[in-house]
Motif scaffolding. Structure first.
Motif, short mmCIF file in Angstrom:
data_model
loop_
_atom_site.label_atom_id
_atom_site.label_comp_id
_atom_site.label_asym_id
_atom_site.label_seq_id
_atom_site.Cartn_x
_atom_site.Cartn_y
_atom_site.Cartn_z
N PRO A 135 0.82 -1.20 0.00
CA PRO A 135 0.00 0.00 0.00
C PRO A 135 0.86 1.26 0.00
N THR A 136 0.33 2.32 -0.59
CA THR A 136 1.03 3.60 -0.58
C THR A 136 0.91 4.22 0.80
N THR A 137 1.70 5.25 1.05
CA THR A 137 1.61 5.96 2.33
C THR A 137 0.21 6.51 2.53
N GLU A 138 -0.35 7.05 1.47
CA GLU A 138 -1.71 7.60 1.56
C GLU A 138 -2.72 6.52 1.93
N GLU A 139 -2.60 5.34 1.34
CA GLU A 139 -3.51 4.24 1.65
C GLU A 139 -3.37 3.78 3.09
N VAL A 140 -2.14 3.73 3.58
CA VAL A 140 -1.91 3.33 4.98
C VAL A 140 -2.60 4.32 5.91
N PHE A 141 -2.42 5.59 5.66
CA PHE A 141 -3.03 6.60 6.53
C PHE A 141 -4.55 6.58 6.41
N GLU A 142 -5.09 6.37 5.21
CA GLU A 142 -6.54 6.28 5.04
C GLU A 142 -7.11 5.12 5.85
N GLN A 143 -6.40 4.01 5.88
CA GLN A 143 -6.88 2.81 6.56
C GLN A 143 -6.67 2.86 8.07
N MET A 144 -5.59 3.48 8.54
CA MET A 144 -5.24 3.36 9.94
C MET A 144 -5.41 4.62 10.78
N ASP A 145 -5.43 5.78 10.18
CA ASP A 145 -5.50 7.03 10.95
C ASP A 145 -6.93 7.27 11.43
N ALA A 146 -7.30 6.57 12.51
CA ALA A 146 -8.68 6.58 13.00
C ALA A 146 -9.17 7.97 13.38
N ASP A 147 -8.30 8.79 14.01
CA ASP A 147 -8.74 10.12 14.44
C ASP A 147 -8.50 11.20 13.39
N GLN A 148 -8.00 10.79 12.22
CA GLN A 148 -7.81 11.70 11.08
C GLN A 148 -6.96 12.93 11.41
N ASP A 149 -5.93 12.73 12.26
CA ASP A 149 -5.08 13.87 12.61
C ASP A 149 -3.81 13.95 11.76
N GLY A 150 -3.67 13.03 10.80
CA GLY A 150 -2.51 13.05 9.92
C GLY A 150 -1.29 12.38 10.51
N LEU A 151 -1.44 11.76 11.67
CA LEU A 151 -0.36 11.03 12.34
C LEU A 151 -0.89 9.67 12.77
N LEU A 152 0.00 8.71 12.87
CA LEU A 152 -0.39 7.39 13.34
C LEU A 152 0.17 7.17 14.74
N ALA A 153 -0.73 6.97 15.69
CA ALA A 153 -0.32 6.61 17.06
C ALA A 153 -0.14 5.10 17.10
N GLU A 154 0.64 4.62 18.03
CA GLU A 154 0.87 3.18 18.12
C GLU A 154 -0.44 2.42 18.31
N SER A 155 -1.40 3.01 18.99
CA SER A 155 -2.69 2.36 19.20
C SER A 155 -3.51 2.24 17.91
N GLU A 156 -3.17 3.00 16.89
CA GLU A 156 -3.92 2.98 15.64
C GLU A 156 -3.36 1.97 14.63
#
Length: 92
Positions: A28-49
């Motif tokens: 997956p691209t970086t954008e796809e990873v963030f779309e799938q995992m960034d639950a709070d939509q803050d543009g960052l991935l927390a370990e819990s996400e």
């Protein structure tokens, strides 16, 4: 005639299965990873996400150690090494 139609059908199925087996899904691209995992939509991935290999390597990917993975950190993360496949050979 019926036998010929069955043989053609089996050949088509076999070719189709081989084509599907040979296809490799791109990572997956970086954008796809963030779309799938960034639950709070803050543009960052927390370990819990995150999950999967990303969770396992979280500390390594989080280069600035702020507890989040940014798109830039993910882009610059070391790429995993591909496993070498041995075809039908067993190493004794």
């Amino acid at each position: 005639m019926k036998t010929l139609m069955m043989a053609v059908s089996f050949a088509f199925i076999a070719l189709n299965c081989n084509a599907q087996r040979g296809e490799r899904k791109a990572p997956p691209t970086t954008e796809e990873v963030f779309e799938q995992m960034d639950a709070d939509q803050d543009g960052l991935l927390a370990e819990s996400e995150v999950k999967g290999p990303l969770k396992k390597d979280f500390a390594t990917i989080d280069a600035n150690q702020d507890g989040f993975i940014s798109p830039e950190e993910l882009e610059n993360a070391p790429k995993p090494e591909k496993k070498k496949r041995t075809r039908g050979r067993r190493e004794d």
